[in-house]
Design a protein around this motif. Structure first.
Motif, PDB file in Angstrom:
ATOM      1  N   HIS A  55      -5.096   2.618   5.085  1.00  0.00           N
ATOM      2  CA  HIS A  55      -4.166   1.518   4.936  1.00  0.00           C
ATOM      3  C   HIS A  55      -4.849   0.144   4.845  1.00  0.00           C
ATOM      4  CE1 HIS A  55      -1.001  -0.994   7.215  1.00  0.00           C
ATOM      5  NE2 HIS A  55      -0.763  -1.067   5.933  1.00  0.00           N
TER       6      HIS A  55
ATOM      7  N   GLU B 212       3.835   8.513  -1.196  1.00  0.00           N
ATOM      8  CA  GLU B 212       5.156   7.954  -0.916  1.00  0.00           C
ATOM      9  C   GLU B 212       6.144   8.247  -2.034  1.00  0.00           C
ATOM     10  OE1 GLU B 212       5.808   6.875   1.944  1.00  0.00           O
ATOM     11  OE2 GLU B 212       4.189   5.679   2.805  1.00  0.00           O
TER      12      GLU B 212
ATOM     13  N   ARG C 161      12.135   4.530   8.827  1.00  0.00           N
ATOM     14  CA  ARG C 161      11.560   4.882   7.540  1.00  0.00           C
ATOM     15  C   ARG C 161      12.673   5.427   6.645  1.00  0.00           C
ATOM     16  NH1 ARG C 161       7.278   7.063   4.793  1.00  0.00           N
ATOM     17  NH2 ARG C 161       5.369   6.060   5.504  1.00  0.00           N
TER      18      ARG C 161
ATOM     19  N   LYS D 173       6.201   5.753  20.610  1.00  0.00           N
ATOM     20  CA  LYS D 173       5.549   4.886  19.623  1.00  0.00           C
ATOM     21  C   LYS D 173       5.531   3.441  20.141  1.00  0.00           C
ATOM     22  CE  LYS D 173       4.328   3.652  15.281  1.00  0.00           C
ATOM     23  NZ  LYS D 173       3.532   4.217  14.243  1.00  0.00           N
TER      24      LYS D 173
ATOM     25  N   ASP E 195      -3.121   4.408  -2.695  1.00  0.00           N
ATOM     26  CA  ASP E 195      -4.301   4.682  -1.869  1.00  0.00           C
ATOM     27  C   ASP E 195      -4.719   6.155  -1.995  1.00  0.00           C
ATOM     28  OD1 ASP E 195      -6.317   4.411  -0.035  1.00  0.00           O
ATOM     29  OD2 ASP E 195      -5.028   4.525   1.713  1.00  0.00           O
TER      30      ASP E 195
ATOM     31  N   TYR F 194       0.690   5.540   0.138  1.00  0.00           N
ATOM     32  CA  TYR F 194      -0.064   6.785   0.251  1.00  0.00           C
ATOM     33  C   TYR F 194       0.925   7.937   0.348  1.00  0.00           C
ATOM     34  CZ  TYR F 194      -3.155  10.349   2.167  1.00  0.00           C
ATOM     35  OH  TYR F 194      -3.856  11.507   2.386  1.00  0.00           O
TER      36      TYR F 194
ATOM     37  N   ASN G 105      -8.429   8.180  -1.179  1.00  0.00           N
ATOM     38  CA  ASN G 105      -7.782   7.615  -0.003  1.00  0.00           C
ATOM     39  C   ASN G 105      -8.819   6.923   0.872  1.00  0.00           C
ATOM     40  OD1 ASN G 105      -6.819   8.537   3.128  1.00  0.00           O
ATOM     41  ND2 ASN G 105      -5.391   7.398   1.877  1.00  0.00           N
TER      42      ASN G 105
ATOM     43  N   SER H  52       5.721   9.407   8.674  1.00  0.00           N
ATOM     44  CA  SER H  52       4.677   8.432   8.977  1.00  0.00           C
ATOM     45  C   SER H  52       3.314   9.061   8.716  1.00  0.00           C
ATOM     46  CB  SER H  52       4.770   8.024  10.439  1.00  0.00           C
ATOM     47  OG  SER H  52       3.606   7.338  10.816  1.00  0.00           O
ATOM     48  N   HIS H  53       2.384   8.227   8.227  1.00  0.00           N
ATOM     49  CA  HIS H  53       1.014   8.708   8.036  1.00  0.00           C
ATOM     50  C   HIS H  53       0.162   8.339   9.233  1.00  0.00           C
ATOM     51  CE1 HIS H  53       2.031   9.691   3.961  1.00  0.00           C
ATOM     52  NE2 HIS H  53       2.535   8.496   3.814  1.00  0.00           N
ATOM     53  N   TYR H  54       0.822   7.882  10.279  1.00  0.00           N
ATOM     54  CA  TYR H  54       0.091   7.497  11.477  1.00  0.00           C
ATOM     55  C   TYR H  54       0.458   8.366  12.661  1.00  0.00           C
ATOM     56  CZ  TYR H  54      -2.460   3.557   9.676  1.00  0.00           C
ATOM     57  OH  TYR H  54      -3.364   2.800   9.002  1.00  0.00           O
TER      58      TYR H  54
ATOM     59  N   GLN I  85      10.504   0.045   6.326  1.00  0.00           N
ATOM     60  CA  GLN I  85      10.610  -0.236   7.765  1.00  0.00           C
ATOM     61  C   GLN I  85      10.582  -1.735   8.047  1.00  0.00           C
ATOM     62  OE1 GLN I  85       7.505   2.677   9.343  1.00  0.00           O
ATOM     63  NE2 GLN I  85       9.136   2.798  10.840  1.00  0.00           N
TER      64      GLN I  85
ATOM     65  N   CYS J 287       5.520   0.199   2.289  1.00  0.00           N
ATOM     66  CA  CYS J 287       6.445   0.563   1.212  1.00  0.00           C
ATOM     67  C   CYS J 287       7.606   1.418   1.705  1.00  0.00           C
ATOM     68  CB  CYS J 287       5.706   1.286   0.103  1.00  0.00           C
ATOM     69  SG  CYS J 287       5.293   2.946   0.539  1.00  0.00           S
ATOM     70  N   ASP J 288       7.675   1.706   3.005  1.00  0.00           N
ATOM     71  CA  ASP J 288       8.657   2.676   3.472  1.00  0.00           C
ATOM     72  C   ASP J 288       9.990   2.066   3.912  1.00  0.00           C
ATOM     73  OD1 ASP J 288       7.825   1.452   5.738  1.00  0.00           O
ATOM     74  OD2 ASP J 288       6.821   3.199   6.602  1.00  0.00           O
TER      75      ASP J 288
ATOM     76  N   PRO K  24       0.838  -1.197   0.000  1.00  0.00           N
ATOM     77  CA  PRO K  24       0.000   0.000   0.000  1.00  0.00           C
ATOM     78  C   PRO K  24       0.876   1.251   0.000  1.00  0.00           C
ATOM     79  CG  PRO K  24       0.089  -0.893   2.209  1.00  0.00           C
ATOM     80  CD  PRO K  24       0.908  -1.817   1.340  1.00  0.00           C
TER      81      PRO K  24
ATOM     82  N   ARG L   2      12.659  -4.150  12.786  1.00  0.00           N
ATOM     83  CA  ARG L   2      11.966  -2.974  12.241  1.00  0.00           C
ATOM     84  C   ARG L   2      12.984  -1.848  12.080  1.00  0.00           C
ATOM     85  NH1 ARG L   2       6.823  -0.996  10.559  1.00  0.00           N
ATOM     86  NH2 ARG L   2       6.325   0.954  11.585  1.00  0.00           N
TER      87      ARG L   2
HETATM   88  N1  UDP Z   1      -0.806   3.969   3.968  1.00  0.00           N
HETATM   89  C1  UDP Z   1      -1.898   3.873   3.106  1.00  0.00           C
HETATM   90  N2  UDP Z   1      -2.989   4.673   3.310  1.00  0.00           N
HETATM   91  C2  UDP Z   1      -3.045   5.577   4.353  1.00  0.00           C
HETATM   92  C3  UDP Z   1      -1.936   5.635   5.252  1.00  0.00           C
HETATM   93  C4  UDP Z   1      -0.846   4.820   5.033  1.00  0.00           C
HETATM   94  O1  UDP Z   1      -1.878   3.073   2.161  1.00  0.00           O
HETATM   95  O2  UDP Z   1      -4.067   6.269   4.473  1.00  0.00           O
HETATM   96  C5  UDP Z   1       0.373   3.102   3.733  1.00  0.00           C
HETATM   97  C6  UDP Z   1       1.713   3.826   3.696  1.00  0.00           C
HETATM   98  O3  UDP Z   1       2.021   4.278   2.396  1.00  0.00           O
HETATM   99  C7  UDP Z   1       2.675   2.739   4.168  1.00  0.00           C
HETATM  100  C8  UDP Z   1       1.838   1.939   5.134  1.00  0.00           C
HETATM  101  O4  UDP Z   1       0.476   2.228   4.836  1.00  0.00           O
HETATM  102  O5  UDP Z   1       3.095   1.883   3.123  1.00  0.00           O
HETATM  103  C9  UDP Z   1       2.149   2.255   6.588  1.00  0.00           C
HETATM  104  O6  UDP Z   1       2.033   3.634   6.824  1.00  0.00           O
HETATM  105  P1  UDP Z   1       3.104   4.467   7.659  1.00  0.00           P
HETATM  106  O7  UDP Z   1       4.490   4.045   7.313  1.00  0.00           O
HETATM  107  O8  UDP Z   1       2.801   5.910   7.462  1.00  0.00           O
HETATM  108  O9  UDP Z   1       2.737   4.028   9.153  1.00  0.00           O
HETATM  109  P2  UDP Z   1       3.718   3.639  10.357  1.00  0.00           P
HETATM  110  O10 UDP Z   1       4.702   2.655   9.804  1.00  0.00           O
HETATM  111  O11 UDP Z   1       4.351   4.901  10.800  1.00  0.00           O
HETATM  112  O12 UDP Z   1       2.818   3.034  11.383  1.00  0.00           O
END
Ligand code: UDP
Ligand code: MG
Length: 351
Positions: A88, A22, A215, A148, A57, A20, A85, A220-222, A114, A111-112, A18, A212
């Motif tokens: 996730h 990126e 990034r 986190k 997304d 978003y 959107n 982060s999108h969270y 991590q 996709c980041d 996924p 882990r």
């Molecule tokens: N992502 C998505 N839609 C969203 C938010 C996030 O598809 O609305 C994807 C984002 O591109 C990534 C994955 O979900 O591949 C995890 O997101 P992120 O790395 O921001 O979250 P974290 O790892 O910080 O929890």
């Protein structure tokens, strides 16, 4: 048995990613995934028909252009784009359902960069030795901030306390077989929380630890607000314990009130009725507060039922980098206005 055939023949793997917004990270991680795919193909673990499936997304940056460019570059890269959107979880589900009839196994991964792509090989080996679900479990969280790590780990504990079966420290990095995907299709809910749903499917499962990382680029999108909302959705989608807790609280407050009434009557007979204004106020506020919180929680469940009854599609694919029925290199194929509903599946707006 299909599982036995898998052990001798390379299987078709779809890596579901996924994405978003990126654009900064995708050019860095996409080649890493491709290298991993090639490596596994050379080792005859997976077939050359395996693919890397990006799910855009509803990004508003250049993510889809990058995915389309990658698809032109190498036939192993393919992509689908959601019409907007949806979050996730819905993006992963869209990818899984898109891959369902084209592959033997899927691995979903962020996709980041991590999640360590090297764990995929071990996941495939575990599948070949007979497991239908392989959970990637974070062995260390040192690269996450204390905050986190603390919030995430408390969340897992809270979920299991609420009766939701989750794998500790497992996010959405997992292998699932085609067999499991077919069963997942039968889970019609629109408020989806895959981490809680997959263990409900059953079948033989195992875990593979991985480290882990940080990034590679982008943010982060969270943020906290999204994490809290995911936690809340996870709980209210999969557990009715909060409603039971409200009932227990109601019983507790009723008993307390009963004792207070006896106390009030006793005070009346003792002639102390004028003082007590403040305690009365406190009780009224306390009970009022509890009632509002309880109504809010019940309202959350009713809201979820409302979305479920609407039966909206859980995702809508607007574009693909290939034709729907075959893999085509080159120009992205526009399939505008095409609603992708799994046969008989229902949907909603939950993200
Ligand atoms: N992502 C998505 N839609 C969203 C938010 C996030 O598809 O609305 C994807 C984002 O591109 C990534 C994955 O979900 O591949 C995890 O997101 P992120 O790395 O921001 O979250 P974290 O790892 O910080 O929890
Ligand atoms: Mg991430």
């Amino acid at each position: 048995m299909k599982g036995e055939i898998m052990m001798t023949q390379p299987c078709v793997l779809y890596i579901i990613i996924p994405c978003y917004n990126e654009e900064s990270v995708l050019p860095l991680t996409a080649p890493v995934f491709l290298d991993k795919l090639r490596e596994m193909t050379e080792k005859k673990l997976i077939s050359d028909e395996s693919r890397i499936l990006f799910v855009n997304d509803g990004s508003w940056d250049g993510t889809w252009q990058i995915i389309s460019g990658l698809a032109r570059q190498d036939r192993h890269y393919i992509g689908i784009s959601q019409s907007r959107n949806r979050g996730h979880q819905n993006a992963v589900l869209a990818g899984l359902m898109e891959a369902k009839d084209r592959c033997d196994i899927t691995i979903s991964i962020d996709c980041d960069g991590q999640d360590d792509p090297n764990a995929m090989e071990e996941m495939v080996r575990q599948y070949r030795s007979g497991y239908e679900i392989v959970y990637g479990v974070r062995s260390r969280r040192e690269t996450d901030t204390f905050f986190k790590r603390f919030t995430a780990e408390s969340f897992y504990r809270l979920l299991s306390w609420m009766g939701v079966e989750v794998v500790f420290n497992h996010a959405d990095y997992r292998l699932i077989s085609n067999r499991v995907l077919n069963e997942l299709q039968g889970f019609r809910e629109v408020n989806i929380y895959l981490r809680g749903m997959i263990p409900l499917i059953g079948f033989r499962s195992t875990e593979v630890p991985y480290e882990r990382h940080e990034r590679l680029a982008g943010d982060s999108h969270y943020p906290l607000s999204k994490m809290l909302s995911l936690a809340f959705d996870g709980i209210t989608s999969l557990s009715v314990k909060p409603i039971r807790m409200i009932a227990s609280l109601g019983v507790f407050v009723s008993i307390l009130s009963f004792i207070l009434i006896i106390w009030c009557v006793a005070q009346y007979f003792l002639g102390n009725t004028v003082p007590g204004w403040s305690s009365l106020c406190a009780i009224v506020c306390f009970v009022g507060g509890i009632q509002l919180v309880s109504l809010g929680i019940i309202g959350e469940y009713i809201g979820k039922i409302y979305l479920e009854t609407k039966a909206r599609p859980r995702y809508i694919i607007s574009e693909r980098t290939y034709e729907d029925n075959e893999s085509v290199q080159g120009q992205p194929v526009s399939a505008k206005n095409q609603t992708d509903e799994m046969s008989g599946k229902r949907g909603g707006e939950a993200t």
